[in-house]
Design a protein around this motif. Structure first.
Motif, PDB file in Angstrom:
ATOM      1  N   UNK A  51       0.800  -1.223   0.000  1.00  0.00           N
ATOM      2  CA  UNK A  51       0.000   0.000   0.000  1.00  0.00           C
ATOM      3  C   UNK A  51       0.835   1.276   0.000  1.00  0.00           C
ATOM      4  N   UNK A  52       2.132   1.144   0.147  1.00  0.00           N
ATOM      5  CA  UNK A  52       2.999   2.302   0.341  1.00  0.00           C
ATOM      6  C   UNK A  52       2.903   3.336  -0.780  1.00  0.00           C
ATOM      7  N   UNK A  53       3.011   2.886  -2.015  1.00  0.00           N
ATOM      8  CA  UNK A  53       3.027   3.815  -3.147  1.00  0.00           C
ATOM      9  C   UNK A  53       1.723   4.595  -3.268  1.00  0.00           C
ATOM     10  N   UNK A  54       0.606   3.891  -3.254  1.00  0.00           N
ATOM     11  CA  UNK A  54      -0.696   4.553  -3.387  1.00  0.00           C
ATOM     12  C   UNK A  54      -0.973   5.483  -2.210  1.00  0.00           C
ATOM     13  N   UNK A  55      -0.571   5.056  -1.026  1.00  0.00           N
ATOM     14  CA  UNK A  55      -0.789   5.869   0.165  1.00  0.00           C
ATOM     15  C   UNK A  55      -0.036   7.187   0.062  1.00  0.00           C
ATOM     16  N   UNK A  56       1.208   7.122  -0.358  1.00  0.00           N
ATOM     17  CA  UNK A  56       2.015   8.343  -0.459  1.00  0.00           C
ATOM     18  C   UNK A  56       1.499   9.246  -1.577  1.00  0.00           C
ATOM     19  N   UNK A  57       1.219   8.663  -2.723  1.00  0.00           N
ATOM     20  CA  UNK A  57       0.747   9.438  -3.875  1.00  0.00           C
ATOM     21  C   UNK A  57      -0.549  10.183  -3.557  1.00  0.00           C
ATOM     22  N   UNK A  58      -1.395   9.591  -2.723  1.00  0.00           N
ATOM     23  CA  UNK A  58      -2.673  10.225  -2.391  1.00  0.00           C
ATOM     24  C   UNK A  58      -2.492  11.554  -1.660  1.00  0.00           C
ATOM     25  N   UNK A  59      -1.314  11.758  -1.083  1.00  0.00           N
ATOM     26  CA  UNK A  59      -1.082  13.009  -0.364  1.00  0.00           C
ATOM     27  C   UNK A  59      -0.286  14.030  -1.139  1.00  0.00           C
ATOM     28  N   UNK A  60       0.072  13.728  -2.375  1.00  0.00           N
ATOM     29  CA  UNK A  60       0.941  14.611  -3.159  1.00  0.00           C
ATOM     30  C   UNK A  60       0.186  15.743  -3.855  1.00  0.00           C
ATOM     31  N   UNK A  61      -1.000  15.460  -4.344  1.00  0.00           N
ATOM     32  CA  UNK A  61      -1.736  16.451  -5.138  1.00  0.00           C
ATOM     33  C   UNK A  61      -2.026  17.729  -4.371  1.00  0.00           C
ATOM     34  N   UNK A  62      -2.465  17.615  -3.124  1.00  0.00           N
ATOM     35  CA  UNK A  62      -2.867  18.776  -2.344  1.00  0.00           C
ATOM     36  C   UNK A  62      -1.741  19.800  -2.170  1.00  0.00           C
ATOM     37  N   UNK A  63      -0.560  19.421  -1.671  1.00  0.00           N
ATOM     38  CA  UNK A  63       0.496  20.419  -1.515  1.00  0.00           C
ATOM     39  C   UNK A  63       0.974  21.017  -2.834  1.00  0.00           C
ATOM     40  N   UNK A 179      -4.122  -0.761  13.799  1.00  0.00           N
ATOM     41  CA  UNK A 179      -5.573  -0.653  13.761  1.00  0.00           C
ATOM     42  C   UNK A 179      -6.014   0.661  13.110  1.00  0.00           C
ATOM     43  N   UNK A 180      -5.321   1.742  13.432  1.00  0.00           N
ATOM     44  CA  UNK A 180      -5.723   3.068  12.942  1.00  0.00           C
ATOM     45  C   UNK A 180      -5.030   3.464  11.642  1.00  0.00           C
ATOM     46  N   UNK A 181      -4.215   2.563  11.070  1.00  0.00           N
ATOM     47  CA  UNK A 181      -3.497   2.854   9.828  1.00  0.00           C
ATOM     48  C   UNK A 181      -2.652   4.110   9.983  1.00  0.00           C
ATOM     49  N   UNK A 186       1.137   9.199   8.508  1.00  0.00           N
ATOM     50  CA  UNK A 186       2.526   9.635   8.414  1.00  0.00           C
ATOM     51  C   UNK A 186       2.914   9.879   6.956  1.00  0.00           C
ATOM     52  N   UNK A 187       2.363   9.073   6.041  1.00  0.00           N
ATOM     53  CA  UNK A 187       2.641   9.238   4.614  1.00  0.00           C
ATOM     54  C   UNK A 187       2.145  10.593   4.118  1.00  0.00           C
ATOM     55  N   UNK A 188       0.972  11.001   4.574  1.00  0.00           N
ATOM     56  CA  UNK A 188       0.430  12.306   4.185  1.00  0.00           C
ATOM     57  C   UNK A 188       1.319  13.429   4.699  1.00  0.00           C
ATOM     58  N   UNK A 189       1.850  13.246   5.904  1.00  0.00           N
ATOM     59  CA  UNK A 189       2.750  14.255   6.464  1.00  0.00           C
ATOM     60  C   UNK A 189       4.052  14.315   5.668  1.00  0.00           C
ATOM     61  N   UNK A 190       4.570  13.144   5.294  1.00  0.00           N
ATOM     62  CA  UNK A 190       5.806  13.087   4.520  1.00  0.00           C
ATOM     63  C   UNK A 190       5.622  13.705   3.138  1.00  0.00           C
ATOM     64  N   UNK A 191       4.448  13.488   2.538  1.00  0.00           N
ATOM     65  CA  UNK A 191       4.159  14.076   1.224  1.00  0.00           C
ATOM     66  C   UNK A 191       4.143  15.599   1.312  1.00  0.00           C
ATOM     67  N   UNK A 192       3.600  16.107   2.402  1.00  0.00           N
ATOM     68  CA  UNK A 192       3.567  17.545   2.624  1.00  0.00           C
ATOM     69  C   UNK A 192       4.982  18.098   2.781  1.00  0.00           C
ATOM     70  N   UNK A 193       5.803  17.398   3.543  1.00  0.00           N
ATOM     71  CA  UNK A 193       7.167  17.841   3.813  1.00  0.00           C
ATOM     72  C   UNK A 193       8.062  17.766   2.582  1.00  0.00           C
ATOM     73  N   UNK A 194       7.720  16.888   1.654  1.00  0.00           N
ATOM     74  CA  UNK A 194       8.546  16.689   0.471  1.00  0.00           C
ATOM     75  C   UNK A 194       8.795  17.985  -0.284  1.00  0.00           C
ATOM     76  N   UNK A 195       7.755  18.806  -0.397  1.00  0.00           N
ATOM     77  CA  UNK A 195       7.880  20.038  -1.178  1.00  0.00           C
ATOM     78  C   UNK A 195       8.225  21.258  -0.326  1.00  0.00           C
ATOM     79  N   UNK A 196       8.085  21.120   0.982  1.00  0.00           N
ATOM     80  CA  UNK A 196       8.342  22.261   1.870  1.00  0.00           C
ATOM     81  C   UNK A 196       9.751  22.251   2.414  1.00  0.00           C
ATOM     82  N   UNK A 197      10.214  21.106   2.870  1.00  0.00           N
ATOM     83  CA  UNK A 197      11.548  21.003   3.453  1.00  0.00           C
ATOM     84  C   UNK A 197      12.203  19.705   3.042  1.00  0.00           C
ATOM     85  N   UNK A 198      13.447  19.802   2.605  1.00  0.00           N
ATOM     86  CA  UNK A 198      14.224  18.618   2.284  1.00  0.00           C
ATOM     87  C   UNK A 198      15.705  18.977   2.303  1.00  0.00           C
TER      88      UNK A 198
END
Length: 214
Positions: A51-63, A179-181, A186-198
């Protein structure tokens, strides 16, 4: 006195070496390209979690959209590739830049690799980590416009004094994360950070940034 001078010299050298490692990012190619639309390709997944790829990609569009870029809908892009017999990220990456440009008419394409994803149970802690890297390439001339990395985790400091308390807390946290996925959060947070700080530099604002009030 000589030891004091030696320490001052050593500290100065360390400071200079530290500064040398953090040079400002070169945005020359990015500014010359002025991309307005970005095509996000399916992410390469080098983790055991399917699920890693789809989970991360789902958070990329917004930022990206908030930064001022038109982003092609991920679901539409995915269906387009599947309709043409390309069912995974590896196959998609074999498509030439010219062909991607011809199909989607985008200015740039974003390649993403997810290298860490999920919860790890250790003796005294349980930690959820997500790490990824990305590269933005100009579809018109093939030049690399930007590269970045991101990492996010839910690691916290245990305040329990006893070893038993620490281990029990780690087990409870590990079960709760599953249980709470927690990985997806965390993937959504990492996607946000990808474009803000690296490690190199954040993504520059796009032409639509002023329209979103940013």
């Amino acid at each position: 006195m000589s030891q004091f001078i030696f320490l001052l010299t050593l500290c100065g050298a360390l400071l200079l070496s530290g500064c040398a490692k953090h040079k400002s990012y070169d945005y020359t190619a990015f500014r010359a390209s002025k991309p307005a639309s970005i095509l996000v390709l399916p992410a390469e997944n080098s983790t055991p979690d399917i699920n890693a790829a789809n989970s991360f990609i789902s958070g990329v569009t917004k930022p990206l959209a908030e930064a001022g870029y038109y982003v092609f809908p991920v679901a539409v892009v995915d269906e387009t590739f599947k309709h043409n017999g390309l069912t995974n990220a590896h196959d998609v990456r074999t498509v030439s830049l010219a062909k991607l440009r011809d199909i989607f008419n985008a200015d740039a394409v974003l390649y993403i690799d997810v290298s860490q994803y999920g919860s790890k149970y250790r003796v005294v802690d349980s930690m959820t980590e997500v790490a990824a890297s990305a590269k933005l390439v100009d579809l018109r001339n093939g030049s690399t416009l930007w590269q970045g990395t991101s990492f996010a985790s839910d690691q916290n400091n245990n305040s329990n004094n006893s070893l038993l308390g620490i281990v029990v807390g780690a087990v409870v946290k590990h079960v709760a994360n599953n249980i709470t996925d927690e990985s997806h959060k965390i993937a959504l947070r990492a996607a946000d950070l990808l474009f803000a700080t690296n490690d190199q530099g954040g993504l520059l604002p796009g032409p639509r940034r002023h329209l979103s009030g940013g």
